[in-house]
Write a protein that holds these residues in place. Structure first.
Motif, short mmCIF file in Angstrom:
data_model
loop_
_atom_site.label_atom_id
_atom_site.label_comp_id
_atom_site.label_asym_id
_atom_site.label_seq_id
_atom_site.Cartn_x
_atom_site.Cartn_y
_atom_site.Cartn_z
N ARG A 1 28.00 -2.56 0.14
CA ARG A 1 27.90 -1.31 0.90
C ARG A 1 26.46 -1.06 1.33
N PHE A 2 25.51 -1.39 0.46
CA PHE A 2 24.11 -1.21 0.83
C PHE A 2 23.70 -2.17 1.95
N LEU A 3 24.24 -3.39 1.87
CA LEU A 3 23.89 -4.40 2.88
C LEU A 3 24.28 -3.92 4.29
N LYS A 4 25.32 -3.08 4.36
CA LYS A 4 25.76 -2.59 5.67
C LYS A 4 24.80 -1.55 6.23
N HIS A 5 24.09 -0.85 5.36
CA HIS A 5 23.22 0.24 5.80
C HIS A 5 21.74 -0.10 5.87
N LEU A 6 21.33 -1.14 5.18
CA LEU A 6 19.89 -1.41 5.09
C LEU A 6 19.57 -2.87 5.42
N PRO A 7 18.39 -3.10 6.02
CA PRO A 7 17.99 -4.48 6.31
C PRO A 7 17.46 -5.16 5.04
N VAL A 8 18.37 -5.70 4.27
CA VAL A 8 17.99 -6.27 2.97
C VAL A 8 17.38 -7.66 3.14
N ALA A 9 16.32 -7.92 2.37
CA ALA A 9 15.65 -9.23 2.45
C ALA A 9 16.52 -10.30 1.80
N GLU B 1 0.86 -1.18 0.00
CA GLU B 1 0.00 0.00 0.00
C GLU B 1 0.90 1.23 0.00
N ALA B 2 0.29 2.38 -0.32
CA ALA B 2 1.07 3.62 -0.42
C ALA B 2 1.89 3.86 0.85
N ARG B 3 1.27 3.56 2.00
CA ARG B 3 1.94 3.80 3.29
C ARG B 3 3.26 3.00 3.36
N ASP B 4 3.20 1.72 2.96
CA ASP B 4 4.40 0.88 2.99
C ASP B 4 5.46 1.42 2.03
N ARG B 5 5.00 1.84 0.86
CA ARG B 5 5.96 2.32 -0.15
C ARG B 5 6.67 3.58 0.35
N ARG B 6 5.89 4.45 1.03
CA ARG B 6 6.51 5.68 1.55
C ARG B 6 7.55 5.33 2.61
N THR B 7 7.21 4.38 3.50
CA THR B 7 8.16 3.99 4.55
C THR B 7 9.44 3.43 3.94
N VAL B 8 9.27 2.58 2.93
CA VAL B 8 10.43 1.99 2.27
C VAL B 8 11.29 3.08 1.64
N ALA B 9 10.65 4.03 0.95
CA ALA B 9 11.40 5.12 0.30
C ALA B 9 12.13 5.95 1.34
N GLU B 10 11.48 6.21 2.49
CA GLU B 10 12.12 7.00 3.54
C GLU B 10 13.34 6.29 4.11
N ALA B 11 13.31 4.97 4.10
CA ALA B 11 14.48 4.21 4.59
C ALA B 11 15.59 4.18 3.55
N ILE B 12 15.22 4.08 2.30
CA ILE B 12 16.24 3.90 1.25
C ILE B 12 16.95 5.21 0.90
N LEU B 13 16.19 6.30 0.83
CA LEU B 13 16.78 7.56 0.35
C LEU B 13 18.01 8.03 1.14
N PRO B 14 17.96 8.02 2.50
CA PRO B 14 19.16 8.45 3.23
C PRO B 14 20.36 7.52 3.00
N LEU C 1 20.96 5.84 0.34
CA LEU C 1 21.41 6.16 -1.01
C LEU C 1 22.31 7.39 -1.00
N ASP C 2 21.88 8.36 -0.19
CA ASP C 2 22.64 9.61 -0.03
C ASP C 2 24.05 9.34 0.46
N ARG C 3 24.14 8.38 1.40
CA ARG C 3 25.45 8.08 1.98
C ARG C 3 26.34 7.35 0.98
N ILE C 4 25.73 6.49 0.18
CA ILE C 4 26.53 5.62 -0.68
C ILE C 4 26.82 6.23 -2.05
N LEU C 5 25.80 6.87 -2.65
CA LEU C 5 26.01 7.53 -3.93
C LEU C 5 25.88 9.03 -3.70
N PRO C 6 26.87 9.84 -4.13
CA PRO C 6 26.84 11.28 -3.85
C PRO C 6 25.60 11.97 -4.44
N SER C 7 24.83 12.63 -3.58
CA SER C 7 23.52 13.12 -4.00
C SER C 7 23.60 14.36 -4.88
#
Ligand SMILES: [Zn+2]
Lengths: 133, 374
Positions: free
Chosen positions: B152-160, B48-61, B63-69
């Motif tokens: 590098r992403f695996l270190k920052h995010l709880p990947v499935a 649902e939209a709510r889940d997608r927003r939560t996922v995006a909020e987790a991924i964006l920061p 991403l910022d750390r790993i790829l220069p924004s």
């Protein structure tokens, strides 16, 4: 031309015939599988995301990472099927359960109809019927 | 957080993969694709939209750390883009059809060089796609780089992830390493020599997904294809990749052979010569030009330039640049937004006039007879 070979039931509405045949056997299949199921088999819905096993069977897609655990038995089933497929048909028949035999015959039936081999289709249909009785 | 240049501003440059097409080599470049999902959230197709927003909020920061924004020129929630802007990105292969249709919580990021696209909540939670020009050796290296980025992403995010299946995806058959490479191949020789050859069919037998590049419907077939590596069943499954690289290598050899054969065989050269003449007429004389016809005619133009049927005083590098630009300026939505081509008829007329001035005024192409080239 091929109409000469149509058994009576087939000449009317082949699609309908096949559909009924398949629905009929699938219904029975599920019941029989139910008796032998392990705990994992009993899950028809993922407890985390409420995605249904039936939907996975239809779309081939899963709902969430936890679905992998919830529907684990579904994936394991695949490899069992592959393991028996190398046997000769007769050997395989002895080892296959009735439900599995029926599934195999249905696949062959669908294939026969696709190739418009109605003689073969009629023979297979009789075999499927004899399994049910 | 949101950084939106107008998607039309992107059009001053073609996407990176178009810029490197038109070269005479076969393997012109490749994409690396790295995908993953976060554990604890439904996959985008079932969310649902709510889940997608939560996922995006987790991924964006992360991403910022790993790829220069500061590299991103477009960072937008797809919802904020108009229907036409989405179409524009889709035609440039910078947005997928799934994303263009989905509602909120879906994000797209694009860097300045237009060689990296990030899709959040497309088929999976995250997809990073990066284009690199280059041959087979670069292709192998690119995969290693993508695998290192993944760590590098695996270190920052709880990947499935699970030990048995590897990275977990909505389509269980994709599960495994989570990194793919897609080779961009240019096959005019094979396509000319074997008219009925179905590349997609024979590739799919090898587990390789084959998609035509720069075409958006079934009928628009050019001579550029993306060939995507098969899913690796186990982590560190190098055999699958070796087989994939071997196939690409073989295809490159076949293409080179086909190009030579065309030149050696008088009959096929005659045939090709006629096709090139008619393609040239299409490009320079027609008052209305469909995108599909353009793809075919451009393919002929490129073969013609390679074998000396067409010549120009413009330096080779510049020729490639101009052709690449023309590909993207001829896209339907670009013509609609940038050139005010409201109807299909208007757009076809605009396309014809853009291409005509490219060939006659900018490239100043001369054509030669078959006797002159053979
Ligand atoms: Zn689930």
């Amino acid at each position: 031309m091929a109409e000469h070979f149509f058994p009576e039931e087939l000449s009317g509405d082949i699609e309908k015939f096949i559909r009924e045949m398949i629905t009929e056997s699938f219904g029975q299949n599920n019941d029989e599988e139910g008796e032998n199921r392990t705990e994992a088999y009993e899950l028809t819905e993922c407890p985390s995301c409420h995605y249904k096993l039936a939907d996975f069977r239809q779309t081939g897609l899963l709902g969430c990472p936890d679905c992998y655990k919830a529907f684990a038995a579904e994936f394991e089933g695949d490899s069992e099927e592959n393991a028996t497929s190398v046997d000769t048909p007769d050997q395989a028949n002895q080892e296959l359960s009735i439900a599995e035999q029926r599934e195999r015959l249905e696949r062959m039936l669908r294939y026969a109809v696709q190739r418009e081999n109605y003689e073969e289709a009629a023979r297979l249909r009789d075999q499927i019927k004899s399994l049910s009785s | 957080m949101m950084k939106i240049c107008h998607p039309l501003d992107l059009c001053s440059e073609p996407p990176a993969f178009v810029r490197s097409c038109g070269g005479s080599s076969v393997l012109v470049g490749h994409n690396t694709l790295m995908e993953f999902n976060l554990s604890g959230y439904p996959f985008p197709g079932w969310s649902e939209a709510r889940d997608r927003r939560t996922v995006a909020e987790a991924i964006l920061p992360a991403l910022d750390r790993i790829l220069p924004s500061d590299e991103w020129v477009l960072q937008a929630e797809v919802q904020q883009l108009t229907r036409e802007e989405r179409m524009l990105l889709f035609e440039r292969e910078q947005l997928t059809s799934t994303m263009a249709a989905r509602e909120d919580g879906v994000h797209v990021l694009l860097n300045r060089a237009q060689d990296t696209c990030v899709f959040i909540n497309d088929e999976e939670h995250l997809l990073i796609q990066t284009y690199h020009p280059g041959g087979l050796e670069d292709l192998k290296r690119a995969r290693e780089v993508a695998l290192a980025d993944q760590q590098r992403f695996l270190k920052h995010l709880p990947v499935a992830f699970n030990k048995k299946a590897g990275m977990l995806f909505s389509d269980p058959y994709k599960s495994g390493e989570g990194v793919w490479v897609a080779a961009l191949v240019y096959l005019p020789g094979i396509m000319q020599t074997y008219r009925n050859y179905d590349l997609a069919d024979s590739m799919s037998e090898l587990g390789i997904l084959c998609l035509p590049a720069l075409s958006h419907t079934k009928n628009e077939k050019g001579d550029m294809y993306w060939l995507c590596s098969p899913t690796t069943q186990d982590l560190g499954d190098d055999a699958t990749y070796d087989a994939f690289f071997r196939t690409i290598h073989e295809l490159c050899d076949r293409e080179e052979e086909a190009r030579h054969d065309i030149m050696r065989n008088t009959l096929s050269l005659h045939f090709l010569n006629n096709e090139m003449d008619s393609a040239f007429a299409t490009l320079t004389k027609k008052k209305s030009l469909s995108y599909r016809d353009l793809l075919h005619a451009f393919s002929m133009l490129r073969i013609g330039l390679a074998i000396g049927k067409f010549t120009t005083d413009t330096p080779v590098q510049k020729v490639h640049q101009l052709i690449a630009r023309a590909y993207t300026e001829a896209l339907p939505t670009y013509l609609q937004l940038a050139r005010n081509g409201r109807t299909r008829k208007e757009r076809r007329a605009l396309r014809a006039s853009i291409i005509k001035s490219l060939i006659n005024d900018e490239l100043r192409i001369h054509t030669h007879s078959i006797e002159e080239i053979s």
